[in-house]
Design a protein around this motif. Sequence first.
Motif, PDB file in Angstrom:
ATOM      1  N   VAL A  93      12.056 -57.696  57.774  1.00  0.00           N
ATOM      2  CA  VAL A  93      11.356 -56.773  57.129  1.00  0.00           C
ATOM      3  C   VAL A  93      10.721 -55.738  57.670  1.00  0.00           C
ATOM      4  O   VAL A  93      10.540 -54.540  57.232  1.00  0.00           O
ATOM      5  CB  VAL A  93      10.301 -57.711  56.454  1.00  0.00           C
ATOM      6  N   PRO A  96      12.820 -51.663  59.002  1.00  0.00           N
ATOM      7  CA  PRO A  96      13.567 -51.031  57.714  1.00  0.00           C
ATOM      8  C   PRO A  96      14.580 -50.028  58.206  1.00  0.00           C
ATOM      9  O   PRO A  96      15.337 -49.970  57.353  1.00  0.00           O
ATOM     10  CB  PRO A  96      12.277 -50.454  57.074  1.00  0.00           C
ATOM     11  N   LYS A  97      14.441 -49.483  59.402  1.00  0.00           N
ATOM     12  CA  LYS A  97      15.532 -48.518  59.649  1.00  0.00           C
ATOM     13  C   LYS A  97      16.983 -49.160  59.943  1.00  0.00           C
ATOM     14  O   LYS A  97      17.837 -48.600  60.186  1.00  0.00           O
ATOM     15  CB  LYS A  97      15.070 -47.878  60.888  1.00  0.00           C
ATOM     16  N   SER A  99      19.129 -53.085  59.669  1.00  0.00           N
ATOM     17  CA  SER A  99      19.221 -54.636  59.036  1.00  0.00           C
ATOM     18  C   SER A  99      19.686 -55.416  60.653  1.00  0.00           C
ATOM     19  O   SER A  99      20.539 -55.239  61.303  1.00  0.00           O
ATOM     20  CB  SER A  99      20.519 -54.984  58.187  1.00  0.00           C
TER      21      SER A  99
END
Length: 132
Positions: A93, A96-97, A99
Amino acid sequence: MENLYLNFLLHAGTALVILAVVILLVELFTKNKLFNLIKAGNVSAGIVLSGKLIGAAITMAFVISNSVDWLDMVIWSVIGLLAQIIAFYLYEVLTPKFSVYQAIEDNNVSAAIVSLGISVAVGLVIGGCVTN
């Protein structure tokens, strides 16, 4: 007086079962199927799985040395494992840039090393929290 040998076998056996459960839970509840990736030669998957096991083992080492009985050891081990799971999801989480799951699939070793570091750090912190 307690039988020290039986106590050792009970605690060690339970700890090994819990480590096996960690492997099972990681495989079942993460998007990455780490064993398939490891079989395919994905180094990152091996690093992530190793981190989970080391983090869990660190927590359990503290728990075993500070628990008052077998049930206390099991309860605190489960709490430590839940903290490990939460930490991994927070890692996903809070990045965010990219996965984390995709990074592991792509064999991104630096992302895997961060995951390992998080697992070890959480293991040490949770372990420290259960000491007397």
